[in-house]
Design a protein around this motif. Sequence first.
Motif, PDB file in Angstrom:
ATOM      1  N   VAL A  15       0.948  -1.240   0.001  1.00 31.26           N
ATOM      2  CA  VAL A  15       0.031   0.008  -0.067  1.00 31.26           C
ATOM      3  C   VAL A  15       0.811   1.259   0.034  1.00 31.26           C
ATOM      4  O   VAL A  15       0.207   2.257   0.037  1.00 31.26           O
ATOM      5  N   TRP A  16       1.980   0.977   0.144  1.00 36.32           N
ATOM      6  CA  TRP A  16       2.990   2.326   0.450  1.00 36.32           C
ATOM      7  C   TRP A  16       4.479   1.979  -0.031  1.00 36.32           C
ATOM      8  O   TRP A  16       4.805   0.424   0.406  1.00 36.32           O
ATOM      9  N   SER A  17       5.234   2.666  -0.518  1.00 37.05           N
ATOM     10  CA  SER A  17       6.693   2.591  -0.559  1.00 37.05           C
ATOM     11  C   SER A  17       7.365   3.938  -0.895  1.00 37.05           C
ATOM     12  O   SER A  17       6.752   4.847  -1.551  1.00 37.05           O
ATOM     13  N   GLY A  18       8.491   3.893  -0.424  1.00 42.22           N
ATOM     14  CA  GLY A  18       9.390   5.234  -0.442  1.00 42.22           C
ATOM     15  C   GLY A  18      10.512   5.071   0.389  1.00 42.22           C
ATOM     16  O   GLY A  18      10.727   4.195   0.929  1.00 42.22           O
ATOM     17  N   SER A  19      11.239   6.446   0.504  1.00 40.92           N
ATOM     18  CA  SER A  19      12.571   6.329   1.326  1.00 40.92           C
ATOM     19  C   SER A  19      12.293   6.512   2.699  1.00 40.92           C
ATOM     20  O   SER A  19      10.946   6.932   3.099  1.00 40.92           O
ATOM     21  N   SER A  20      13.278   6.555   3.535  1.00 41.27           N
ATOM     22  CA  SER A  20      13.086   6.835   4.904  1.00 41.27           C
ATOM     23  C   SER A  20      12.384   8.512   5.198  1.00 41.27           C
ATOM     24  O   SER A  20      11.683   8.301   5.990  1.00 41.27           O
ATOM     25  N   ALA A  21      13.018   9.133   4.421  1.00 40.21           N
ATOM     26  CA  ALA A  21      12.600  10.590   4.596  1.00 40.21           C
ATOM     27  C   ALA A  21      11.020  10.757   4.136  1.00 40.21           C
ATOM     28  O   ALA A  21      10.438  11.449   4.911  1.00 40.21           O
ATOM     29  N   SER A  22      10.668  10.020   3.320  1.00 44.64           N
ATOM     30  CA  SER A  22       9.426  10.112   2.901  1.00 44.64           C
ATOM     31  C   SER A  22       8.450   9.418   3.828  1.00 44.64           C
ATOM     32  O   SER A  22       7.391   9.903   4.214  1.00 44.64           O
ATOM     33  N   LEU A  23       9.047   8.391   4.577  1.00 42.78           N
ATOM     34  CA  LEU A  23       8.112   7.627   5.393  1.00 42.78           C
ATOM     35  C   LEU A  23       8.014   8.553   6.870  1.00 42.78           C
ATOM     36  O   LEU A  23       7.034   8.623   7.429  1.00 42.78           O
ATOM     37  N   LEU A  24       9.283   9.219   7.011  1.00 45.29           N
ATOM     38  CA  LEU A  24       9.135  10.176   8.501  1.00 45.29           C
ATOM     39  C   LEU A  24       8.098  11.087   8.157  1.00 45.29           C
ATOM     40  O   LEU A  24       7.630  11.597   9.068  1.00 45.29           O
ATOM     41  N   ALA A  25       8.000  11.640   7.190  1.00 39.11           N
ATOM     42  CA  ALA A  25       7.044  12.848   6.565  1.00 39.11           C
ATOM     43  C   ALA A  25       5.497  12.260   6.401  1.00 39.11           C
ATOM     44  O   ALA A  25       4.718  13.090   6.750  1.00 39.11           O
ATOM     45  N   ALA A  26       5.448  10.914   6.226  1.00 41.65           N
ATOM     46  CA  ALA A  26       3.917  10.403   6.024  1.00 41.65           C
ATOM     47  C   ALA A  26       3.366   9.882   7.272  1.00 41.65           C
ATOM     48  O   ALA A  26       3.455   8.684   7.720  1.00 41.65           O
ATOM     49  N   LYS A  27       3.344  10.902   8.441  1.00 44.87           N
ATOM     50  CA  LYS A  27       2.899  10.488   9.725  1.00 44.87           C
ATOM     51  C   LYS A  27       1.580   9.694   9.700  1.00 44.87           C
ATOM     52  O   LYS A  27       1.195   8.616  10.314  1.00 44.87           O
ATOM     53  N   ASP A  28       0.547  10.050   8.728  1.00 43.79           N
ATOM     54  CA  ASP A  28      -0.746   9.351   8.791  1.00 43.79           C
ATOM     55  C   ASP A  28      -0.449   8.019   8.229  1.00 43.79           C
ATOM     56  O   ASP A  28      -1.132   6.938   8.681  1.00 43.79           O
ATOM     57  N   VAL A  29       0.411   7.999   7.250  1.00 42.53           N
ATOM     58  CA  VAL A  29       0.541   6.383   6.797  1.00 42.53           C
ATOM     59  C   VAL A  29       1.140   5.508   7.898  1.00 42.53           C
ATOM     60  O   VAL A  29       0.747   4.373   8.101  1.00 42.53           O
ATOM     61  N   MET A  30       2.183   5.955   8.759  1.00 44.37           N
ATOM     62  CA  MET A  30       2.737   5.272   9.875  1.00 44.37           C
ATOM     63  C   MET A  30       1.709   4.865  10.827  1.00 44.37           C
ATOM     64  O   MET A  30       1.744   3.874  11.281  1.00 44.37           O
ATOM     65  N   LYS A  31       0.871   5.670  11.219  1.00 44.10           N
ATOM     66  CA  LYS A  31      -0.313   5.635  11.994  1.00 44.10           C
ATOM     67  C   LYS A  31      -1.168   4.615  11.763  1.00 44.10           C
ATOM     68  O   LYS A  31      -1.566   3.579  12.412  1.00 44.10           O
ATOM     69  N   GLU A  32      -1.632   4.712  10.469  1.00 38.00           N
ATOM     70  CA  GLU A  32      -2.786   3.892   9.867  1.00 38.00           C
ATOM     71  C   GLU A  32      -2.183   2.605   9.705  1.00 38.00           C
ATOM     72  O   GLU A  32      -2.928   1.570   9.755  1.00 38.00           O
ATOM     73  N   THR A  33      -1.105   2.334   9.011  1.00 44.25           N
ATOM     74  CA  THR A  33      -0.612   1.047   8.661  1.00 44.25           C
ATOM     75  C   THR A  33       0.627   0.318   9.656  1.00 44.25           C
ATOM     76  O   THR A  33       0.767  -0.885   9.604  1.00 44.25           O
ATOM     77  N   LEU A  34       1.181   1.092  10.480  1.00 45.41           N
ATOM     78  CA  LEU A  34       2.108   0.492  11.395  1.00 45.41           C
ATOM     79  C   LEU A  34       1.919   0.869  12.998  1.00 45.41           C
ATOM     80  O   LEU A  34       2.529  -0.011  13.777  1.00 45.41           O
ATOM     81  N   GLY A  35       0.884   1.560  13.231  1.00 46.74           N
ATOM     82  CA  GLY A  35       0.567   1.907  14.470  1.00 46.74           C
ATOM     83  C   GLY A  35       1.444   2.724  15.283  1.00 46.74           C
ATOM     84  O   GLY A  35       1.609   2.372  16.380  1.00 46.74           O
ATOM     85  N   VAL A  36       2.425   3.465  14.392  1.00 54.07           N
ATOM     86  CA  VAL A  36       3.394   4.099  14.991  1.00 54.07           C
ATOM     87  C   VAL A  36       2.898   5.629  15.275  1.00 54.07           C
ATOM     88  O   VAL A  36       2.576   6.265  14.351  1.00 54.07           O
TER      89      VAL A  36
END
Length: 236
Positions: free
Chosen positions: A215-236
Amino acid sequence: MNSLLQISDLEVCYGDAQALFGAAVSVAEGEFVTLLGRNGMGKTTTVRAATGIMGSRKGRVEFAGQDVSRWPSYKIARLGIGLVPEQRQVFPNLTVYENLVATAHNRLNRKDPWTLARVYKLFPRLQERAGNLGANLSGGEQQMLAIGRALMTNPRLLILDEATEGLAPLVRGEIWDCLQSLKNTGLAVLVIDKNIGPLLRIADSHFILEKGRTVWSGSSASLLAAKDVMKETLGV
């Protein structure tokens, strides 16, 4: 960078139950990549299908420029994949030394192959425990042994399923240091783990699975910026 592993539109079933619905992951030569997601989302299934341990219903797996989608696991491994499986799976009745040499091979004729001396330098504790049975090692020592055993096959790609699961914080730190060292050698690495912080520091790119789909792919910088993605898919 040239693509080393390319997984496309992968579909896998356990009997009548479908586990993957089009997973996609790619790892380039020398790249450190993670496969992330909550429990039960298909990460281990993706690795098992990519390495030929289980079959796929649909999709394509390419490694080193070859379509290995229907190859048996031993043949895929010989192309240069070293797997550190979930729960380590060291040989319990073999010594550390015997575990390391049991499957050792420089099939790709590397000029700087992984040898016992080199593995012992990476993990001095394994040299100290060389005569101990695999069953008598701690969890952290077993993980070091599983990594060392995979390296002794001199892979082009190292895959770790749950790299630091169940390990004490100090041991986890040793494993992350090891993986950073391996990245520095130019070895391609694919890691499954739940400890996002260290992965964000080390990894070049990330793929997130949710319900068997990428559902998502990208760099570490992009993932750090995608707070909503981290919360919804990883629970972080």
